[in-house]
Write an enzyme that holds these catalytic residues in place. Structure first.
Site, PDB file in Angstrom:
ATOM      1  N   ASP A  21      71.005  11.247  -5.098  1.00  0.00           N
ATOM      2  CA  ASP A  21      70.336  12.551  -5.090  1.00  0.00           C
ATOM      3  C   ASP A  21      69.293  12.596  -6.204  1.00  0.00           C
ATOM      4  O   ASP A  21      69.635  12.596  -7.382  1.00  0.00           O
ATOM      5  CB  ASP A  21      71.399  13.648  -5.284  1.00  0.00           C
ATOM      6  CG  ASP A  21      70.798  15.038  -5.402  1.00  0.00           C
ATOM      7  OD1 ASP A  21      69.615  15.213  -5.047  1.00  0.00           O
ATOM      8  OD2 ASP A  21      71.526  15.958  -5.844  1.00  0.00           O
ATOM      9  N   ASN A  23      66.837  15.029  -6.609  1.00  0.00           N
ATOM     10  CA  ASN A  23      66.375  16.366  -7.040  1.00  0.00           C
ATOM     11  C   ASN A  23      67.520  17.313  -7.382  1.00  0.00           C
ATOM     12  O   ASN A  23      67.336  18.520  -7.526  1.00  0.00           O
ATOM     13  CB  ASN A  23      65.461  16.987  -5.964  1.00  0.00           C
ATOM     14  CG  ASN A  23      66.186  17.201  -4.641  1.00  0.00           C
ATOM     15  OD1 ASN A  23      67.320  16.746  -4.471  1.00  0.00           O
ATOM     16  ND2 ASN A  23      65.553  17.893  -3.723  1.00  0.00           N
ATOM     17  N   ASP A  25      70.164  18.616  -5.821  1.00  0.00           N
ATOM     18  CA  ASP A  25      70.635  19.712  -4.964  1.00  0.00           C
ATOM     19  C   ASP A  25      71.987  19.372  -4.338  1.00  0.00           C
ATOM     20  O   ASP A  25      72.478  20.095  -3.484  1.00  0.00           O
ATOM     21  CB  ASP A  25      69.599  20.038  -3.874  1.00  0.00           C
ATOM     22  CG  ASP A  25      69.335  18.866  -2.933  1.00  0.00           C
ATOM     23  OD1 ASP A  25      69.909  17.771  -3.152  1.00  0.00           O
ATOM     24  OD2 ASP A  25      68.566  19.043  -1.966  1.00  0.00           O
ATOM     25  N   ASP A  29      68.886  11.778  -0.907  1.00  0.00           N
ATOM     26  CA  ASP A  29      67.575  11.977  -0.290  1.00  0.00           C
ATOM     27  C   ASP A  29      66.757  10.691  -0.317  1.00  0.00           C
ATOM     28  O   ASP A  29      67.167   9.671  -0.883  1.00  0.00           O
ATOM     29  CB  ASP A  29      66.824  13.116  -0.983  1.00  0.00           C
ATOM     30  CG  ASP A  29      66.868  13.014  -2.501  1.00  0.00           C
ATOM     31  OD1 ASP A  29      66.555  11.920  -3.015  1.00  0.00           O
ATOM     32  OD2 ASP A  29      67.221  14.007  -3.177  1.00  0.00           O
ATOM     33  N   ASP A  98      68.109   4.482  12.469  1.00  0.00           N
ATOM     34  CA  ASP A  98      69.172   4.858  13.387  1.00  0.00           C
ATOM     35  C   ASP A  98      68.545   5.653  14.527  1.00  0.00           C
ATOM     36  O   ASP A  98      67.863   6.658  14.299  1.00  0.00           O
ATOM     37  CB  ASP A  98      70.208   5.725  12.653  1.00  0.00           C
ATOM     38  CG  ASP A  98      71.628   5.426  13.105  1.00  0.00           C
ATOM     39  OD1 ASP A  98      71.827   5.243  14.311  1.00  0.00           O
ATOM     40  OD2 ASP A  98      72.525   5.378  12.243  1.00  0.00           O
ATOM     41  N   ASP A 194      72.591   4.338  18.505  1.00  0.00           N
ATOM     42  CA  ASP A 194      73.866   5.053  18.537  1.00  0.00           C
ATOM     43  C   ASP A 194      74.418   5.108  19.966  1.00  0.00           C
ATOM     44  O   ASP A 194      73.676   5.433  20.907  1.00  0.00           O
ATOM     45  CB  ASP A 194      73.622   6.474  18.002  1.00  0.00           C
ATOM     46  CG  ASP A 194      74.900   7.232  17.721  1.00  0.00           C
ATOM     47  OD1 ASP A 194      75.646   6.808  16.819  1.00  0.00           O
ATOM     48  OD2 ASP A 194      75.143   8.249  18.394  1.00  0.00           O
ATOM     49  N   GLU A 251      75.222   0.161  19.100  1.00  0.00           N
ATOM     50  CA  GLU A 251      76.610   0.576  18.907  1.00  0.00           C
ATOM     51  C   GLU A 251      77.226   0.766  20.289  1.00  0.00           C
ATOM     52  O   GLU A 251      76.715   1.549  21.089  1.00  0.00           O
ATOM     53  CB  GLU A 251      76.671   1.884  18.120  1.00  0.00           C
ATOM     54  CG  GLU A 251      78.107   2.348  17.892  1.00  0.00           C
ATOM     55  CD  GLU A 251      78.220   3.808  17.471  1.00  0.00           C
ATOM     56  OE1 GLU A 251      79.186   4.123  16.753  1.00  0.00           O
ATOM     57  OE2 GLU A 251      77.377   4.634  17.881  1.00  0.00           O
ATOM     58  N   HIS A 324      79.740   4.193   8.408  1.00  0.00           N
ATOM     59  CA  HIS A 324      79.900   5.613   8.062  1.00  0.00           C
ATOM     60  C   HIS A 324      80.997   6.309   8.865  1.00  0.00           C
ATOM     61  O   HIS A 324      81.335   7.451   8.565  1.00  0.00           O
ATOM     62  CB  HIS A 324      78.568   6.336   8.279  1.00  0.00           C
ATOM     63  CG  HIS A 324      78.105   6.284   9.702  1.00  0.00           C
ATOM     64  ND1 HIS A 324      77.652   5.126  10.286  1.00  0.00           N
ATOM     65  CD2 HIS A 324      78.046   7.231  10.668  1.00  0.00           C
ATOM     66  CE1 HIS A 324      77.331   5.369  11.542  1.00  0.00           C
ATOM     67  NE2 HIS A 324      77.563   6.629  11.805  1.00  0.00           N
ATOM     68  N   ASP A 325      81.528   5.632   9.887  1.00  0.00           N
ATOM     69  CA  ASP A 325      82.571   6.223  10.737  1.00  0.00           C
ATOM     70  C   ASP A 325      83.955   5.636  10.484  1.00  0.00           C
ATOM     71  O   ASP A 325      84.927   6.076  11.105  1.00  0.00           O
ATOM     72  CB  ASP A 325      82.233   6.005  12.221  1.00  0.00           C
ATOM     73  CG  ASP A 325      81.082   6.866  12.698  1.00  0.00           C
ATOM     74  OD1 ASP A 325      80.872   7.949  12.123  1.00  0.00           O
ATOM     75  OD2 ASP A 325      80.394   6.460  13.653  1.00  0.00           O
TER      76      ASP A 325
END
Length: 554
Positions: A21, A23, A25, A29, A98, A194, A251, A324-325
């Site tokens: 990150d 910035n 928040d 990013d 992706d 995907d 995938e 990520h899954d």
């Protein structure tokens, strides 16, 4: 077999919301990615796979796209993206995006129009029916959503805010191909696609076979590897992909090696490689991923070896433990406690010495582990939250559900990247979108980079070996000791050069008898420093030990 740059590459997956990150928040990013490109270059990876950064209402963390040619403001601007691509290319790395084209967001302009009336020009961009069948969504509940404006139901194999596109409509295909060409012309080096084997549905949309009186059933056999999927992908290749020097990976849940050859053989002109999930399902019972069962090393070896041998002459393998899954591999197939470092290195060795293109998921090179949040309110993943609500309503106990979530939730992979031991793991200076794993104080990039014996530096060595020895990329594969529940051992061969890979998958000492041909081989990597370079016939492997031996001429 033809040499290709993507066969000789190592890919690193970035999940941008959780990477870095810039910035403050609380959300990772694009500028945060730019800040860490030198870290990735130093690791030695060749390609970055970036999970979705497109405009999205974020129902499924960006896999619900409302505009394919705009960047989600959480992540930055298109100018930021352009600069990131430039900086990646400046470091002689490549970027694959992706691509989510089985479905869009329900806030995409195509769907906004489609739902207005039955005669709208975009009506047939999606799949509408008067009556739903009994298919179950991947995120629980029905795969159909009633829309009162036109008194019909639309299909959503994932969340209600992810309506499936109607690939039978040539206008849909052409619009998607135009969008893909737009990104390729901007300079991206390929796509990870995907659930791309879901795009062709059996147009009868028949009911699935219901189990145990359940309300909904799997429709997998009617949309996984569907009737026109190869036709659609060949059209995609002809109209877009074939005109660029890129890599593509699809995938494909439920894909078999036989089907993978059809998707990836050079003569087929479809994709370069697929992600299969057979090895990711070995701890899933009959009721799917949340029905956890003990896994078997014999079965794991059988699955990975089958893919190695069946794609030896046609197609190409993707090699991965994490994404990520999926849960963190060191927690799933290793020991994330006393032997975290040893087992993380062992798992890396076992995978990276195989034939195929290896994928590293962010934090894997640090040995990041699963997280154990003690309340459901700490989780953010839609699949986890929907399952929890459904099971609680069915009378399940919260404690048992949380144990299952600790093992299998997608949020295990999505806790923020652990950069250093400062507050919030150096990911952000404010509250992160998802809590960091409390073990970041001990497990983080700063300490790993500073420690020459760390998992990070071990990954660097594995990547360097792949670049030094063509046998690692192109050699044939043969499994040894298929019935052992302790040892995963295999050999590689290429033009009279040989590799022997031996891994102990247990926390105990085990014995391995070296094949006579390898007694003069040289150790080129191992996760225990005290292991002698010279081989003896009987090798006593320490807990989670892994060794690789190379011989250039026997």
């Amino acid at each position: 077999m033809t040499r290709q740059w993507w066969k000789e590459s190592v890919v690193y997956q970035i999940y941008p919301r959780s990477f870095n990150d810039s910035n403050n928040d609380g959300i990772g990013d694009i500028n945060g990615i730019i800040q860490k490109l030198d870290y990735l270059k130093e690791l030695g990876v060749d390609v970055i796979w970036l999970s979705p950064v497109y405009e999205s209402p974020n129902d499924d963390n960006g896999y619900d796209i409302s505009d394919y040619t705009r960047i989600m403001s959480d992540f930055g601007t298109m100018e930021d993206w352009d600069r990131m691509l430039q900086e990646i290319h400046k470091r002689n790395m490549k970027l694959i995006m992706d691509l989510v084209i089985n479905h869009t967001s329900d806030e995409h302009n195509w769907f906004v129009e489609s739902r207005k009336s039955t005669d709208n020009a975009f009506r047939d961009y999606y799949i509408w029916r008067d009556k739903p069948n009994n298919w179950e969504s991947a995120f629980s509940g029905s795969a159909w959503k009633y829309d009162k404006t036109t008194n019909q139901y639309y299909l959503h194999l994932f969340s209600q805010k992810q309506p499936d596109l109607n690939w039978e409509n040539p206008d849909v295909r052409n619009d998607l191909f135009t969008m893909m060409k737009w990104w390729l012309d901007k300079g991206v080096d390929g796509f990870r696609m995907d659930v791309i084997n879901f795009i062709s549905k059996d147009q009868r949309l028949p009911d699935g076979e219901a189990n145990n009186g359940k309300l909904y059933a799997s429709g997998h056999s009617y949309y996984m590897n569907g009737p026109r999927v190869h036709e659609f992908l060949q059209e995609m290749n002809q109209k877009t992909l074939a005109n660029y020097d890129i890599m593509t990976v699809g995938e494909m849940p439920g894909v078999t090696p036989e089907q993978a050859k059809l998707y990836t053989a050079e003569s087929r002109n479809e994709l370069d490689m697929v992600f299969h999930f057979e090895h990711m399902d070995i701890d899933s019972g009959p009721d799917g991923k949340w029905d956890i069962k003990p896994w078997s090393l014999v079965e794991l070896k059988q699955i990975l070896s089958k893919w190695q041998t069946e794609l030896e002459y046609e197609g190409w393998n993707s090699l991965y433990w994490n994404n990520h899954d999926q849960p963190r591999v060191v927690s799933r197939f290793g020991d994330d406690g006393a032997y975290r470092v040893e087992s993380a290195k062992m798992l890396a060795t076992t995978l990276h010495m195989m034939k195929g293109t290896p994928y590293i998921y962010q934090g894997e090179e640090l040995g990041m582990t699963n997280v154990r949040f003690n309340k459901i309110a700490s989780y953010r993943d839609i699949e986890t939250l929907n399952m929890y609500e459904e099971k609680i309503n069915e009378g399940a106990e919260e404690k048992a559900l949380l144990e299952t979530i600790h093992a299998k939730s997608r949020d295990n992979a999505r806790t923020p990247m652990q950069w250093d031991s400062s507050a919030n793991a150096g990911f952000t200076e404010t509250a992160p979108w998802l809590q960091v794993n409390p073990n970041y104080v001990d497990i983080n990039a700063a300490s790993a980079v500073a420690d020459p014996n760390s998992i990070y530096h071990y990954y660097r060595k594995l990547i360097a070996l792949r670049k030094k020895y063509p046998i690692v990329v192109y050699g044939s594969y043969e499994l040894l000791m298929p019935e052992s529940e302790s040892i995963f051992a295999y050999t590689r061969e290429l033009r009279n050069k040989h590799l022997l890979v031996v891994s102990n998958f247990t926390n105990e000492f085990v014995h391995f008898e070296i094949p006579k041909d390898y007694l003069k081989a040289t150790k080129i990597i191992g996760n225990y420093h005290e292991r002698n370079e010279k081989l003896e016939q009987k090798l006593e492997l320490k807990p989670y030990e892994s060794c690789v031996y190379y011989d250039a001429d026997f």
